[in-house]
Design a protein around this motif. Sequence first.
Motif, PDB file in Angstrom:
ATOM      1  N   UNK A   1      35.234  33.595  45.018  1.00  0.00           N
ATOM      2  CA  UNK A   1      36.176  34.366  44.205  1.00  0.00           C
ATOM      3  C   UNK A   1      37.251  34.977  45.093  1.00  0.00           C
ATOM      4  N   UNK A   2      36.826  35.635  46.171  1.00  0.00           N
ATOM      5  CA  UNK A   2      37.786  36.344  47.022  1.00  0.00           C
ATOM      6  C   UNK A   2      38.687  35.381  47.801  1.00  0.00           C
ATOM      7  N   UNK A   3      38.220  34.141  48.005  1.00  0.00           N
ATOM      8  CA  UNK A   3      39.065  33.157  48.701  1.00  0.00           C
ATOM      9  C   UNK A   3      40.063  32.500  47.755  1.00  0.00           C
ATOM     10  N   UNK A   4      39.826  32.669  46.454  1.00  0.00           N
ATOM     11  CA  UNK A   4      40.691  32.039  45.448  1.00  0.00           C
ATOM     12  C   UNK A   4      42.050  32.738  45.444  1.00  0.00           C
ATOM     13  N   UNK A   5      43.074  31.999  45.048  1.00  0.00           N
ATOM     14  CA  UNK A   5      44.395  32.610  44.900  1.00  0.00           C
ATOM     15  C   UNK A   5      44.306  33.670  43.794  1.00  0.00           C
ATOM     16  N   UNK A   6      44.924  34.829  44.021  1.00  0.00           N
ATOM     17  CA  UNK A   6      44.789  35.922  43.053  1.00  0.00           C
ATOM     18  C   UNK A   6      45.714  35.673  41.856  1.00  0.00           C
ATOM     19  N   UNK A   7      45.295  34.700  41.047  1.00  0.00           N
ATOM     20  CA  UNK A   7      46.142  34.260  39.945  1.00  0.00           C
ATOM     21  C   UNK A   7      45.222  34.032  38.745  1.00  0.00           C
ATOM     22  N   UNK A   8      45.654  34.456  37.580  1.00  0.00           N
ATOM     23  CA  UNK A   8      44.782  34.414  36.411  1.00  0.00           C
ATOM     24  C   UNK A   8      44.224  33.016  36.160  1.00  0.00           C
TER      25      UNK A   8
ATOM     26  N   UNK B   1      29.997  45.524  43.355  1.00  0.00           N
ATOM     27  CA  UNK B   1      30.962  45.026  44.328  1.00  0.00           C
ATOM     28  C   UNK B   1      32.393  45.379  43.894  1.00  0.00           C
ATOM     29  N   UNK B   2      32.845  46.584  44.258  1.00  0.00           N
ATOM     30  CA  UNK B   2      34.178  47.033  43.836  1.00  0.00           C
ATOM     31  C   UNK B   2      35.288  46.079  44.277  1.00  0.00           C
ATOM     32  N   UNK B   3      35.084  45.402  45.404  1.00  0.00           N
ATOM     33  CA  UNK B   3      36.132  44.503  45.910  1.00  0.00           C
ATOM     34  C   UNK B   3      36.349  43.326  44.945  1.00  0.00           C
ATOM     35  N   UNK B   4      35.248  42.713  44.506  1.00  0.00           N
ATOM     36  CA  UNK B   4      35.343  41.604  43.554  1.00  0.00           C
ATOM     37  C   UNK B   4      35.947  42.106  42.237  1.00  0.00           C
ATOM     38  N   UNK B   5      35.500  43.275  41.810  1.00  0.00           N
ATOM     39  CA  UNK B   5      36.014  43.871  40.571  1.00  0.00           C
ATOM     40  C   UNK B   5      37.533  44.054  40.656  1.00  0.00           C
ATOM     41  N   UNK B   6      37.990  44.649  41.756  1.00  0.00           N
ATOM     42  CA  UNK B   6      39.427  44.932  41.888  1.00  0.00           C
ATOM     43  C   UNK B   6      40.242  43.646  41.965  1.00  0.00           C
ATOM     44  N   UNK B   7      39.691  42.652  42.654  1.00  0.00           N
ATOM     45  CA  UNK B   7      40.379  41.367  42.763  1.00  0.00           C
ATOM     46  C   UNK B   7      40.542  40.743  41.371  1.00  0.00           C
ATOM     47  N   UNK B   8      39.457  40.788  40.576  1.00  0.00           N
ATOM     48  CA  UNK B   8      39.513  40.212  39.227  1.00  0.00           C
ATOM     49  C   UNK B   8      40.482  40.986  38.328  1.00  0.00           C
ATOM     50  N   UNK B   9      40.501  42.305  38.497  1.00  0.00           N
ATOM     51  CA  UNK B   9      41.441  43.124  37.721  1.00  0.00           C
ATOM     52  C   UNK B   9      42.884  42.773  38.090  1.00  0.00           C
ATOM     53  N   UNK B  10      43.108  42.623  39.391  1.00  0.00           N
ATOM     54  CA  UNK B  10      44.464  42.317  39.872  1.00  0.00           C
ATOM     55  C   UNK B  10      44.920  40.941  39.368  1.00  0.00           C
TER      56      UNK B  10
END
Length: 398
Positions: A261-268, A196-205
Amino acid sequence: NNMSKSRGPGASSPVNGKQGNDWDTRRKRKIADITHALSASPVDVAALRRMAISEGGLLTDELRCQVWPRLLNVPPHVLEQEPVERENNKDYNQVLLDVQRSLRRFPPGMPDEQREGLQEELIDIILLVLKRNPQLHYYQGYHDIVVTFLLVLGERLATALVEKLSTHHLRDFMDPTMDNTKHILNYLMPIIERVNPEVHDFMQQAEVGTVFALSWLITWFGHVLSDFRHVVRLYDFFLACHPLMPIYFAAVIVLYREEEVLECECDMAMVHHLLSQIPQDLPYETLISRAGDLFVQFPPSELAREAGFHLTAASTFKDFDLASTQQRPDSVLRRRRRQKQAALERSAANAVVVVARPSAARRFVRLAVMGLTVALGAAALAVVNTALEWAPKLNFFP
């Protein structure tokens, strides 16, 4: 019905109505199959591996007492417990602290006296394994693995199995540094990226890293799952599989939670907090099956090459069997290491490291990619096939 005790809310087999009866029938048949494999001469370990992986795992603790030692090739006649010196032991204080904090790992409702007796045994097992193997270093979380074996097997058998596991599957976690543990955690993101590249990229970001999965990995999920039945079901799976399987299972949990994961705020901090709280109602059977499929589709050797790790084509399961024959494998391993080193140097000279996997394994990987999973589930087949033969540098033998 013992299985109603051993399947938790995340179990994938309904136990009501017709399907419940189907599961009872399958369960009885499976118990008969496990008993048959145990009574074969020699014991059919390949069949036991398949049973440990497939639906429901080994079903009862009575069967685990017989099968777990077989999966780790531990002889039934185990050594007598020897007394352990506590006072002058460098690890004693830390072990004592961790064991005192481990109350929730014991069954609720267990009388205090019984639990305290088990905690004393837990301390003895850990100190004895460390005393016999001075190259091993205690880490916090180790007791979470040991207590699982103690509760299922009792002190003597648990000591023998924990010692074997500590010098093999858990060896990397017991180094003086965390380097090899981090190395194993590095597999997490490449697996997620493949699926799932989308989840991967979100986690990287979000720059969340992989530390959220550290306690999962080094305790084989014992520390983070509240239902003991789920823990032992996972241990059935991990004991039957390649030592890197827990990291595939970690990836599968993250992938299962894709929407959250994808609904979470993109914050560490936010993503780390979300991921480090494991839901307790996971569909364990489905996730075990998926982890096995991913292992076959994306074997460690492939991920290691892609992520640019230093890779030695260490045939860990062969080394494991070699050590299990109770020989002193040092000379054989030294020779094999020299051969590998020479091969690596030759291939480095050609600027390409090519790891040749047996053709049967390659064919099976292709099949899995095409989605043709067999009734057994790909993981069970992977175990009896040779797809497990190649793994990255895992220092089983220091």
